[in-house]
Write a protein that holds these residues in place. Sequence first.
Motif, PDB file in Angstrom:
ATOM      1  N   GLN A  59       5.304  -0.848  11.423  1.00 56.53           N
ATOM      2  CA  GLN A  59       4.316  -1.831  10.973  1.00 56.53           C
ATOM      3  C   GLN A  59       2.988  -1.551  11.689  1.00 56.53           C
ATOM      4  O   GLN A  59       2.985  -1.141  12.849  1.00 56.53           O
ATOM      5  N   LEU A  60       1.886  -1.814  11.023  1.00 53.12           N
ATOM      6  CA  LEU A  60       0.575  -1.596  11.652  1.00 53.12           C
ATOM      7  C   LEU A  60       0.297  -2.605  12.762  1.00 53.12           C
ATOM      8  O   LEU A  60      -0.197  -2.247  13.822  1.00 53.12           O
ATOM      9  N   ARG A  63      -3.047  -2.337  14.261  1.00 54.97           N
ATOM     10  CA  ARG A  63      -3.418  -0.990  14.706  1.00 54.97           C
ATOM     11  C   ARG A  63      -3.830  -0.142  13.507  1.00 54.97           C
ATOM     12  O   ARG A  63      -3.630  -0.521  12.362  1.00 54.97           O
ATOM     13  N   ASN A  64      -4.401   1.025  13.770  1.00 55.46           N
ATOM     14  CA  ASN A  64      -4.782   1.956  12.716  1.00 55.46           C
ATOM     15  C   ASN A  64      -3.691   2.995  12.530  1.00 55.46           C
ATOM     16  O   ASN A  64      -2.990   3.351  13.482  1.00 55.46           O
ATOM     17  N   VAL A  65      -3.598   3.533  11.313  1.00 53.07           N
ATOM     18  CA  VAL A  65      -2.637   4.603  11.026  1.00 53.07           C
ATOM     19  C   VAL A  65      -2.867   5.771  11.982  1.00 53.07           C
ATOM     20  O   VAL A  65      -1.925   6.340  12.525  1.00 53.07           O
ATOM     21  N   SER A 149      -3.993  -2.494   1.209  1.00 51.54           N
ATOM     22  CA  SER A 149      -3.477  -2.013   2.484  1.00 51.54           C
ATOM     23  C   SER A 149      -2.003  -2.392   2.632  1.00 51.54           C
ATOM     24  O   SER A 149      -1.629  -3.537   2.363  1.00 51.54           O
ATOM     25  N   GLU A 151       0.993  -2.988   5.143  1.00 55.14           N
ATOM     26  CA  GLU A 151       1.312  -3.260   6.545  1.00 55.14           C
ATOM     27  C   GLU A 151       2.451  -2.371   7.026  1.00 55.14           C
ATOM     28  O   GLU A 151       2.421  -1.833   8.127  1.00 55.14           O
ATOM     29  N   TRP A 170       0.563   3.987   3.753  1.00 56.83           N
ATOM     30  CA  TRP A 170       0.496   3.174   4.966  1.00 56.83           C
ATOM     31  C   TRP A 170      -0.952   2.816   5.191  1.00 56.83           C
ATOM     32  O   TRP A 170      -1.831   3.688   5.117  1.00 56.83           O
ATOM     33  N   GLY A 171      -1.220   1.557   5.481  1.00 52.66           N
ATOM     34  CA  GLY A 171      -2.617   1.128   5.536  1.00 52.66           C
ATOM     35  C   GLY A 171      -3.209   1.395   4.168  1.00 52.66           C
ATOM     36  O   GLY A 171      -2.625   1.057   3.142  1.00 52.66           O
TER      37      GLY A 171
END
Length: 181
Positions: A59-60, A63-65, A149, A151, A170-171
């Motif tokens: 899961q994000l 945060r960034n990928v 986006s 998550e 992702w994202g």
Amino acid sequence: MKKSTLFTTTICALTLFLSSNANAQKFPDLDKSPLDAAWYPNDYKDANKAARVIYGRPQLKGRNVSELAPNGKVWRTGANEAAEITLYTDMSLGKTKIAAGVYTMYTIPGEKEWTVIINKDKNVWGAYTYNDKNDVARLAIPVTTSTDSLEAFSMVFTKADKGVTLNVGWGTTRLAVPFTN
């Protein structure tokens, strides 16, 4: 006879109670990045599958990928164990033919493209022991961006003209990995 039946019932109940407590199991909490799977065809009633991937779903959580899957570094393509891909028929990734079988799938993220790697190692935790000598195929895939986006890291197969496409998201990052027959 009634005392005997009562005694037998009591002994059975006591034995069952004690044995169930003696064999009680402690189960772990739910994984924060649970395993998931995608396959094609997606219909569970269709046993004639072409491909399947099993992967952890990080899961994000704000945060960034790029923090979790850094550019230029081999990534396990998910969380925990490296992603496991099964091809039920011979297929190609780009111009490289891949025999039907079970493989590990890694990626190397980049700003404009990600390199998808099919590797013959199995049962691998993360990418810590990644060995490029065991690569079966590599293909650079252009990155696209979505307005939506995700998550949770996600994968799904879709039908393609000459095979299947493994869609990775992702994202706002999206990849379309072509496996052809």
